[in-house]
Each structure stands twice: as structure tokens, then as C-alpha cells.
Design an enzyme around this catalytic site. Sequence first.
Site, PDB file in Angstrom:
ATOM      1  N   HIS B 118      -6.940 -13.016   3.581  1.00 27.19           N
ATOM      2  CA  HIS B 118      -7.729 -13.608   2.490  1.00 27.19           C
ATOM      3  C   HIS B 118      -7.017 -14.898   2.084  1.00 27.19           C
ATOM      4  O   HIS B 118      -5.800 -15.004   2.233  1.00 27.19           O
ATOM      5  CB  HIS B 118      -7.723 -12.603   1.331  1.00 27.19           C
ATOM      6  CG  HIS B 118      -8.606 -12.930   0.176  1.00 27.19           C
ATOM      7  ND1 HIS B 118      -8.280 -13.878  -0.771  1.00 27.19           N
ATOM      8  CD2 HIS B 118      -9.807 -12.425  -0.195  1.00 27.19           C
ATOM      9  CE1 HIS B 118      -9.251 -13.924  -1.679  1.00 27.19           C
ATOM     10  NE2 HIS B 118     -10.186 -13.068  -1.362  1.00 27.19           N
ATOM     11  N   ASP B 194      -0.347  -7.824   1.225  1.00 29.30           N
ATOM     12  CA  ASP B 194      -1.472  -7.979   0.311  1.00 29.30           C
ATOM     13  C   ASP B 194      -2.227  -6.653   0.280  1.00 29.30           C
ATOM     14  O   ASP B 194      -2.894  -6.287   1.249  1.00 29.30           O
ATOM     15  CB  ASP B 194      -2.376  -9.118   0.820  1.00 29.30           C
ATOM     16  CG  ASP B 194      -3.659  -9.257   0.013  1.00 29.30           C
ATOM     17  OD1 ASP B 194      -3.875  -8.454  -0.916  1.00 29.30           O
ATOM     18  OD2 ASP B 194      -4.438 -10.166   0.318  1.00 29.30           O
ATOM     19  N   GLN B 197      -7.068  -4.777  -0.883  1.00 31.02           N
ATOM     20  CA  GLN B 197      -8.144  -3.938  -0.350  1.00 31.02           C
ATOM     21  C   GLN B 197      -7.681  -2.538   0.035  1.00 31.02           C
ATOM     22  O   GLN B 197      -8.516  -1.671   0.279  1.00 31.02           O
ATOM     23  CB  GLN B 197      -8.783  -4.609   0.879  1.00 31.02           C
ATOM     24  CG  GLN B 197      -9.511  -5.895   0.597  1.00 31.02           C
ATOM     25  CD  GLN B 197     -10.750  -5.694  -0.278  1.00 31.02           C
ATOM     26  OE1 GLN B 197     -11.257  -4.594  -0.443  1.00 31.02           O
ATOM     27  NE2 GLN B 197     -11.239  -6.786  -0.842  1.00 31.02           N
ATOM     28  N   LYS B 220     -10.160  -4.148  -8.487  1.00 31.98           N
ATOM     29  CA  LYS B 220     -10.827  -3.558  -7.326  1.00 31.98           C
ATOM     30  C   LYS B 220     -10.648  -2.046  -7.295  1.00 31.98           C
ATOM     31  O   LYS B 220     -11.139  -1.369  -6.398  1.00 31.98           O
ATOM     32  CB  LYS B 220     -10.267  -4.172  -6.036  1.00 31.98           C
ATOM     33  CG  LYS B 220     -10.650  -5.647  -5.850  1.00 31.98           C
ATOM     34  CD  LYS B 220     -10.241  -6.121  -4.468  1.00 31.98           C
ATOM     35  CE  LYS B 220     -10.079  -7.623  -4.379  1.00 31.98           C
ATOM     36  NZ  LYS B 220     -11.333  -8.364  -4.463  1.00 31.98           N
ATOM     37  N   CYS B 360     -13.771 -15.703   1.274  1.00 28.16           N
ATOM     38  CA  CYS B 360     -12.421 -16.249   1.087  1.00 28.16           C
ATOM     39  C   CYS B 360     -11.555 -15.991   2.315  1.00 28.16           C
ATOM     40  O   CYS B 360     -10.360 -15.691   2.189  1.00 28.16           O
ATOM     41  CB  CYS B 360     -11.746 -15.682  -0.158  1.00 28.16           C
ATOM     42  SG  CYS B 360     -12.631 -16.067  -1.663  1.00 28.16           S
TER      43      CYS B 360
END
Lengths: 145, 403
Positions: B118, B194, B197, B220, B360
Site C-alpha cells: 500500500h 504493515d 489488513q 479496519k 492506494c
Amino acid sequence: MDLKALYREIVNEHNLHPGHKGDLPAPTHIRQGVNPTCGDDINLQLEVDENGVITAASFNGSGCAISQASADIMIDLIEGRTKEEALALADAFLAMVRGTATDEQRELLDEAAALEDVAHMPARAKCATLGWHTLEKVLREEGEE
Amino acid sequence: MIDTSAVRRDFPILGDGQTIYFDNAATSQRPASVLRAVEAFYRETNANPLRGLYRWSVGATEAYEAARHKVARFLGAQEDCEIVFTRNATEAMNLVSYSWGGANLRAGDEIVLTVMEHHSNIIPWQQAAKRAGARLVWLEPDAEGCFSEEELAKIGPKTKLVAVTMVSNVLGVTNPIRELAARAHAVGAVIAVDGAQSTPHQRIDVTALGVDFYVFSGHKMLAPFGIGALYGRKALLDAMPPFLTGGEMIELVTREDATWAPLPAKFEAGTVNAGDAVGLGAAIDYLETIGFDAIEEHENRLAALAMEGMRKMPHVTLYGPTDPARHSGIVTFNIEGCHPHDVASVLDSEHICIRAGHHCAQPLMKFLGVGSTARASMYFYNTEDEVARFLDALGHVRGWLGY
């Protein structure tokens, strides 16, 4: 107008069978417009004669149906008009998107006025205005390249 | 098995009965328990935390630190002070890139990223690389989202950092973090993950994964907007200079200079977002009540149904691994001849919310050879009936767009 009806009645025809897509033989004005948020791009070509009349116009590019159809409808409107008239149309369209268009301006926009609802969706307004912004730039800046 | 009708009653916004929310990879919905927890904080103990000279402030501090403890336990951190609250994953990754990157990256160093990152895990490193004169090296996955030995071998002697997403927000695939961490450490590099997600969808154990930094966003995973966290290994965080400076992050201040507060305050300059941290704590409680085994099983079943239906549609192209169980509930697709924005608009008129665009992840779009894609992303409160309605609507999209 319901969005699907808008596609069915106006957008699809201009998107799938555009009347003005392609290159002009001898354009006097060429301008590239890009919508960075979605990657849509348009290459707008105009042929303007010595009296300042747009005698022919065309576009190339890729993008969503709204951006493509809006550009095609725009060219329907501006062909045969003077640069000043075309700019007045651009003002009218952009005013419509902002929600400040007068009835007179809406009338001027003819078929393009049908895009009013989609133009009010924040995510799609930039699609509908890409062609018009490009036109405004090319005429105001006389961006001959 | 998740009882979706019971679960959906916990989410006030899902009570509208007609909207199908398939944009969970962008942000999730919030259960009433999270909304109540935030409201209770402001109703009952609101004061500026960490300055506790009176009851409310002590209560605010305790609520904030209790949330930190929950996050630490949730991620498998060794100590609470390894959790730094941030606005979101992006801010947390910027913290690492400025603070750790500024202190450790040198000219000629290599930062290894994957092409599926991302932008939030690309731009901070592009900028850090420019500041240091370091170089970005890209790992490219195969069609199934896996990295070949040849790609993994790009992690080499010049590598100073591996910065990688755990789950791709487009392909849905989970990257082999444990292996990447081992390879990074084997060459003396550190690994920053990261987790935006992955954290909402699977059990995370930063210690077992062996990662040095791990960032995520609360929004999220059922928590309010504006709260996220950085996990950092204590030895690394201790050695790093501050990122933002100002109040609360200091120990002693003179006219000329200052010394820094111990962890985690050193990285939390200014008044903190205690109310939303409390909301994040409530979100963790909620997720743990449902359980990640059940969440994964449910999402995989929905993804399988969706992908099976979409594979039968002749004009639909799917992206990511073949196996729906490797999608984290994310199904990215295109419909031939239809721009994703038009697909999203037509589905919106059927009250179906999906995302369309470059997500993104522009380098990934370029790698896939597409300008943009449409994405349906599901969570544990979505239902098989919603998938069926989505498939039915999808089958009519080309018709609505004039084909």
C-alpha cells in the site's frame, strides 16, 4: 434520474459509440487532462478558425463511462461555437456541478444537464468534469502545443 | 460458525436492512460496544490523561494504559511499553521511517519492499531512501502471490530493512512474515510489517513472527477512526530518537535542550487520543469474543462463494491466489469493458458498497497491467445471502452499462 437509467439513456451510448473519439487531421489546440485520483486521462483536440470558431473537436483517452460520455457530449455542444461560447458552456457545467447553475445555464447545457445528478456524487464529479476542465484550460491558456 | 444474525444486531449501522457493505478493507463498521466504550470514557472519566493529580485524570490514564495493555497482549508483545499509540498505520510507519530510518539508513543501504505494498508502506520509505541515499529493492510475487527463492534472495548483505505488508489490500494474500523476518535477521536487517489488513482478520503474535516493527489501524478492526498503534521491539525503540516532539515526551527541559521520557511516552508527543484508545480496547474485546478461528472460517467461506460465482461469469477477471482461503475476505476483480468506477456506481444503485480504483497500490496496478480494479472485501458480519445478492447484481452490470 436514477443512476442506472442515466447510464441506459445517455451515458452508455456516448461511451460505447462516441461520436468524437479519435484524432483531428489538423488540430490547432491539443491539451492533456488527467484525473489523478482514478487515472482517467483525456487528450482533447480542437480546430479553431481565424474567427475564433471551434470548427471541429475530438478526444482520445481512457476512463470510466461517465468521463468518456461527458467529453463526447461536451464536444457535441461546443462544435460550431465560438471560444467565448464554449467557455460560457464550461462555466455553466462547472456551476451545475457546484450546484449554483441558473435555469438559463441548465438550458444552455442541453443533454449535458442530464449529468447533474452524477456530478453531485463527490466520487464521480471529477469524472464528469474532466473534459470540461481540460477545455477550459486549453481555451483560457491558449495552450497550443 | 458465526451466527451472523446475532452478530449483525451488535452493529447499529447494519440494521438498515438493505445495504450490503463489502468495503471492509477500507474501513470496518463499529459495534455498539465500541461506541458505548468511547462514550463512557467521555461521560465518566474524561480529563487529560498522564497528568493524574485528580480522580478523573487518574481514571483517564488508567483507561488509556489498560487499552495499551490490551493491545500488547493482543499482538503478543513482551511488554506494554513496546506499544506506541498513533493515529493509524500510516503514522506509525512514518514514525519508524523518520526515527529508525533517520538513525540507521546510510547511503548505499537497501530497503526491500514488495510490489504489493500500500502507498502507506511505500512513500515513507521512498522519502527515507531519498534522505539517506539508500535504494529501494522490490520483491515481485508470482501469479499465486508467492515469492520465489530468486525474489527472496534479493534480501542480501546490503539490506538494512525489509518493509512488507502482511496481507495485501488488493490480492488478499498473506505474506510469509516469519520467513521474511528470519531472512532479514540473517543478513543483519530489521523487518517492519504493515499489519493494516492482517490484524482485523487473523491472530497476530509479533514475538512468534519474529518481527521488529508492526503497525496497524484501529478503524479496519471495529475501532474508531484516528487510533492505531506501532509495536516495536523494546531494544530498537529505546535506541531510536523521538519522531514528534513536544509535551509529554520529555523528561527534563531547559532553555537549550531536553531529555526524553522513557518508552512509550517518548513517542507520544502531545495530548493523546485516550477516548479512541479505549474504543480500540473494546474492539479487541469484541474480536476476541468472536474468535479469529471463526472469523477466518467465515470469511473464507464467503470468499469461496463469491469467487466460485464470479468464475462462472465469462467477463469477470479475478486477481490474487486461486485458493479463496488465501484471500482474507478480499476479492479483487474487473469486468471486461467496464471501468471499475462504473461497476461501483451501478452496484451502489443496488445498495452494494465496494471499492474501485487503484486502492492506494499504484505500483501493484502497474505490475498487474491494469489501471484500476474493483474490490469486494468481506468481514465476519457479512452473510452468504449478501454474497448471493452481490453475485446477482454483478451478473447484470454489463447489461446496465450497455452491453
